[in-house]
Design a protein around this motif. Structure first.
Motif, mmCIF file in Angstrom:
data_model
loop_
_atom_site.group_PDB
_atom_site.id
_atom_site.type_symbol
_atom_site.label_atom_id
_atom_site.label_comp_id
_atom_site.label_asym_id
_atom_site.label_seq_id
_atom_site.Cartn_x
_atom_site.Cartn_y
_atom_site.Cartn_z
ATOM 1 N N SER A 59 0.842 -1.206 0.000
ATOM 2 C CA SER A 59 0.000 0.000 0.000
ATOM 3 C C SER A 59 0.869 1.246 0.000
ATOM 4 C CB SER A 59 -0.925 0.013 1.219
ATOM 5 O OG SER A 59 -0.170 0.144 2.414
ATOM 6 N N ARG A 61 0.327 5.425 0.670
ATOM 7 C CA ARG A 61 -0.516 6.550 1.066
ATOM 8 C C ARG A 61 0.341 7.811 1.075
ATOM 9 N NH1 ARG A 61 -5.370 5.611 3.403
ATOM 10 N NH2 ARG A 61 -5.202 7.394 4.812
ATOM 11 N N GLY A 64 -1.772 11.158 3.685
ATOM 12 C CA GLY A 64 -2.823 10.477 4.429
ATOM 13 C C GLY A 64 -3.897 9.838 3.577
ATOM 14 N N GLU A 65 -3.722 9.814 2.249
ATOM 15 C CA GLU A 65 -4.731 9.256 1.356
ATOM 16 C C GLU A 65 -4.103 8.214 0.445
ATOM 17 O OE1 GLU A 65 -7.463 12.015 -0.473
ATOM 18 O OE2 GLU A 65 -6.763 13.643 0.827
ATOM 19 N N ASP A 66 -4.928 7.245 0.015
ATOM 20 C CA ASP A 66 -4.442 6.202 -0.875
ATOM 21 C C ASP A 66 -4.031 6.800 -2.214
ATOM 22 O OD1 ASP A 66 -4.862 4.155 0.951
ATOM 23 O OD2 ASP A 66 -6.943 3.867 0.310
ATOM 24 N N ARG A 71 -5.091 9.704 -9.188
ATOM 25 C CA ARG A 71 -5.203 10.695 -8.117
ATOM 26 C C ARG A 71 -4.427 11.965 -8.486
ATOM 27 N NH1 ARG A 71 -7.238 9.539 -3.064
ATOM 28 N NH2 ARG A 71 -7.156 11.813 -2.975
ATOM 29 N N ASP A 73 -5.299 14.928 -7.997
ATOM 30 C CA ASP A 73 -5.339 15.901 -6.910
ATOM 31 C C ASP A 73 -4.118 15.759 -6.012
ATOM 32 O OD1 ASP A 73 -6.328 13.356 -6.207
ATOM 33 O OD2 ASP A 73 -7.363 14.172 -4.452
ATOM 34 N N LEU A 74 -3.661 14.515 -5.789
ATOM 35 C CA LEU A 74 -2.452 14.302 -4.992
ATOM 36 C C LEU A 74 -1.197 14.622 -5.801
ATOM 37 C CD1 LEU A 74 -3.282 10.967 -3.116
ATOM 38 C CD2 LEU A 74 -3.675 13.323 -2.377
#
Length: 311
Positions: A59, A61, A64-66, A71, A73-74
């Motif tokens: 995993s 992250r 704090g987000e996957d 994604r 936005d990340l």
């Protein structure tokens, strides 16, 4: 909060296990040094974090987000400064920075302010109208950094940003990276220049074979390995019998004499220098200058990853 949280990451290229249950946690505001010999898995780990590579298990992250390929936005919160200078030869310094910033920021007025700030940050104001082919190696590196950080990323990956630059440019780049940290960015820094990592990184990881070998602060890493101080003494000559007695001391790892210099590498012990001088004094060896060097990050790196050459 961990800005980067990687757990149990596994990546295979056919039969080759590139990442072997790799874990990485980086707190907000750190300059984190990621070290390893060629082929250790550093670039693979970074490309997995950026979702430029798929992986088999584990995993990731970020913030704090996957993390996932879509994604965006990340991804807009991330900056990348690659080892190879990646700029457009037909554009000027200002146009290059504006182009890369436009991939993240569409508003022209805001982008103009960000580009101006990035140019000032890396000290390229007087070269803003130059094209890359007219810049020195150090100026090109600074342009490369400006292109990667103009959009004000919160997480920045620096991949060997000081390769083949002069000491003045190197100092400017390292000062700039610390400045980014002071402004709130979290930095992942890879380099083969151990003194740079010692200078700017709050924590350091050494990896090899896709696995974590050790991590901690610079001082914590030095305490993890047997390497202690190196004692260097100017001596015109030393007999083989004296060298054998030195090598027989309890904490001595190796002792050798070359170019009128005796070098004794020891495990950590408070009595190393006293013991070495005792052997030399008993043999009535004429001594010149004597000094002891504490272990370096380079010593730790070589002890953990080996001393054989890598491709």
């Amino acid at each position: 909060m961990d800005i980067v949280a990687v757990d149990g990451l596994v990546k295979r290229y056919g039969e080759l296990l590139a990442l072997d249950h790799f874990d990485l946690h980086i707190a907000e505001g750190e300059i984190f040094g990621l070290l390893g010999p060629n082929g250790s898995g550093k670039t693979t780990a970074i490309n997995c974090m950026l979702q430029l590579l798929t992986y088999d298990r584990g995993s990731i992250r970020l913030f704090g987000e996957d993390m996932a390929p879509a994604r965006y936005d990340l991804k807009r919160r991330i900056g990348i400064v690659p080892q190879q200078v990646a700029v457009l030869e037909e554009l000027s310094v200002r146009e290059n920075i504006d182009f890369f910033c436009s991939l993240y920021v569409s508003d022209r007025a805001r982008r103009r302010a960000l580009v101006d700030e990035a140019i000032d940050f890396v000290g390229l104001a007087e070269f803003a109208g130059f094209r890359p082919k007219k810049l020195s190696g150090g100026l090109l590196r600074r342009l490369n950094i400006a292109c990667g950080i103009a959009h004000k990323p919160e997480l920045i990956f620096f991949d060997e940003p000081t390769v083949a630059v002069d000491p003045q440019s190197r100092n400017a780049i390292l000062a700039g990276i610390k400045g980014l940290r002071d402004e709130g960015a979290t930095v992942v820094y890879t380099s083969h220049y151990m003194e740079e990592v010692e200078q700017i990184c709050s924590r350091i990881m050494i990896m090899d074979g896709g696995r974590v070998l050790a991590q901690g602060t610079n001082e914590e890493l030095k305490r993890m390995v047997s390497t202690g101080e190196k004692i260097v003494i100017e001596v015109p000559s030393v007999s083989d019998a004296v060298l054998r007695r030195l090598r027989a001391l309890p904490h001595v790892l190796e002792a050798g004499h070359a170019d009128q210099t005796l070098t004794v590498r020891c495990e950590a012990s408070p009595h190393n220098l006293t013991d070495v001088l005792g052997v030399l004094g008993a043999a009535r060896v004429q001594l010149g200058r004597v000094y002891a060097e504490p272990p370096t990050l380079n010593d730790v790196f070589l002890e953990l990853t080996g001393r054989e050459l890598r491709d």
